[in-house]
Design an enzyme around this catalytic site. Structure first.
Site, mmCIF file in Angstrom:
data_model
loop_
_atom_site.group_PDB
_atom_site.id
_atom_site.type_symbol
_atom_site.label_atom_id
_atom_site.label_comp_id
_atom_site.label_asym_id
_atom_site.label_seq_id
_atom_site.Cartn_x
_atom_site.Cartn_y
_atom_site.Cartn_z
ATOM 1 N N GLY A 74 -4.345 0.495 22.280
ATOM 2 C CA GLY A 74 -5.226 -0.116 23.268
ATOM 3 C C GLY A 74 -5.643 -1.496 22.836
ATOM 4 C CG HIS A 75 -4.779 -4.988 23.023
ATOM 5 N ND1 HIS A 75 -5.015 -5.456 21.750
ATOM 6 C CD2 HIS A 75 -3.431 -4.928 23.161
ATOM 7 C CE1 HIS A 75 -3.849 -5.670 21.140
ATOM 8 N NE2 HIS A 75 -2.876 -5.346 21.969
ATOM 9 C CG LEU A 134 -2.093 -1.035 1.132
ATOM 10 C CD1 LEU A 134 -2.940 -0.977 2.397
ATOM 11 C CD2 LEU A 134 -2.969 -0.821 -0.095
ATOM 12 C CE LYS A 135 5.102 1.593 4.530
ATOM 13 N NZ LYS A 135 6.342 1.308 5.304
ATOM 14 C CE1 TYR A 153 -9.054 0.612 22.588
ATOM 15 C CE2 TYR A 153 -9.505 -1.580 21.719
ATOM 16 C CZ TYR A 153 -8.728 -0.437 21.743
ATOM 17 O OH TYR A 153 -7.638 -0.343 20.915
ATOM 18 C CG ASP A 212 -11.067 -7.294 20.390
ATOM 19 O OD1 ASP A 212 -10.911 -6.063 20.456
ATOM 20 O OD2 ASP A 212 -10.122 -8.096 20.495
ATOM 21 C CB ILE A 245 -8.297 -5.536 28.812
ATOM 22 C CG1 ILE A 245 -8.525 -5.561 30.324
ATOM 23 C CG2 ILE A 245 -6.959 -4.876 28.476
ATOM 24 C CD1 ILE A 245 -7.538 -6.457 31.063
ATOM 25 N NE ARG A 296 -2.074 2.931 16.864
ATOM 26 C CZ ARG A 296 -1.200 3.193 17.825
ATOM 27 N NH1 ARG A 296 -1.040 4.434 18.260
ATOM 28 N NH2 ARG A 296 -0.457 2.233 18.350
#
Length: 368
Positions: free
Chosen positions: A136-137, A72-73, A141, A166, A139, A96
């Site tokens: 983050g993960h 994708l670059k 969130y 998730d 837990i 992100r």
């Protein structure tokens, strides 16, 4: 109802989403799970992955779609992706905030090319806010939503796997959002961005408990309420064999059956809904269930209105008669795994193996 003519595609599909095209940008966790569901429901899903990713055909969450490996670059690759998105119905990405924009694939660019596209975005914190760009993960969130604080032992919260953030608050809300936007696009002819954040979804899942708190029927904390392990009639008990069983005898008629089948003649058990009595009654019930094996209790209670079930491991679950009868699990590439859900009477979902599951060029993703 999503009414879209089937298109010429190299994937043999059935299901309510047959004929819909989805482009997935490879990720982990909720994004792939959401796309698994879309693929199971018949959507033609193409996954764009990094060069050398080497898709595992045994992947459960990765089932049912073709994979294109690309860089994708590379500006030439981006141009090809834009061509692919021009004939897609939905896009799913889990980067992100800002990553897709920096690649030249942000919503403004893509929707200018394909105004009817549904642009699904999956993040933990959402597209904006003070934590939007932090790692983050699951837990984390669910920690800021009130969910984690309510789950666990009296001593400490216990992570409920990564089901609440998730998959429950993330993947399922993303699927609902994408499907709702696809429905709306059929009327308006316009796509839109679906901002699915795990913290949003996990908070939404707590709606019932916010209601209960407002009504004065829920106390913040753990092991103090009738659904969080506080009540003796709603919980998990160890048996003589070391295995566990679960009971959920909330309603009076179900509780009466529990007392009958477990031999709970002690008058103390009359105080079913007295929270002050719960700790002592739980200790008494522990001793009762410890007197027999899980198999014994299954013979006594399973199939009654006690609201009873054995606590099974994943391997045991695949062998349970009810799960076998409903074909809840299937085998694919030698791996036992959950079958597609939910079920449709006229356009059934199914696990599919796309023809040419790994293809070398973006232009070959869909036959035109």
């Amino acid at each position: 109802m999503l009414d879209k003519p089937a298109q010429n595609t190299s994937v043999r599909t059935s299901g309510p989403l047959s004929g819909f095209r989805v482009v997935e940008f490879a990720g982990i966790g909720p994004g792939p799970f959401a796309c698994m569901m879309l693929a199971d429901m018949g959507a033609d899903v193409v996954t764009l992955d990094r060069v050398g990713a080497r898709k595992s055909m045994k992947s459960v969450a990765g089932r049912g779609r073709k994979v294109i490996e690309l860089d994708l670059k590379d500006k030439a690759a981006i141009a090809q992706v834009l061509d692919l998105l021009a004939s897609a119905d939905a896009l799913v990405e889990g980067f992100r905030p800002g990553v897709m924009e920096r690649l030249g694939l942000g919503p403004d660019v893509v929707l200018a090319r394909n105004p009817k596209l549904v642009y699904g975005r999956m993040t933990g914190w959402g597209q904006e806010g003070p934590l939007a760009n932090a790692a983050g993960h699951d837990i984390n969130y669910i920690s800021i939503t009130g969910a984690l604080a309510a789950i666990g032992t009296k001593e400490a919260p216990v992570p409920p796997l990564n089901l609440v953030g998730d998959f429950g608050g993330g993947a399922l809300y993303l699927v609902v959002g994408v499907l709702a936007a696809l429905l709306e696009a059929q009327k308006s002819g316009k796509g839109q961005v679906v901002d699915a954040a795990m913290c949003d979804g996990a908070a939404s899942l707590m709606s019932f408990f916010f209601d209960m708190t407002t009504l004065g029927r829920w106390t913040e904390g753990r092991n103090q309420n009738f659904l969080d392990g506080g009540a003796h009639f709603y919980g998990v008990y160890e048996c003589a064999c070391g295995h566990f069983v679960s009971i959920g005898s909330i309603e009076p008629q179900f509780y009466a059956l529990l007392r009958e089948h477990a031999g709970l003649t002690d008058a103390d058990f009359d105080a079913q809904m007295n929270p002050k009595a719960w700790p002592a009654l739980k200790e008494k019930l522990k001793a009762v269930f410890k007197s027999k094996t899980r198999e014994d209790w299954c013979r006594i209670m399973e199939g009654t209105d006690i609201c009873f079930a054995p606590v099974l491991t994943m391997s045991e679950a695949t062998q349970h008669p009810h799960m076998v009868a409903r074909e809840v699990f299937l085998e694919r590439h030698g791996v036992k795994q959950p079958a597609p859900a939910p079920r449709f009477s006229r356009t059934p979902s199914a696990v599919r193996e796309p023809e040419g599951a790994e293809i070398s060029a973006v232009t070959a993703a869909w036959k035109r």
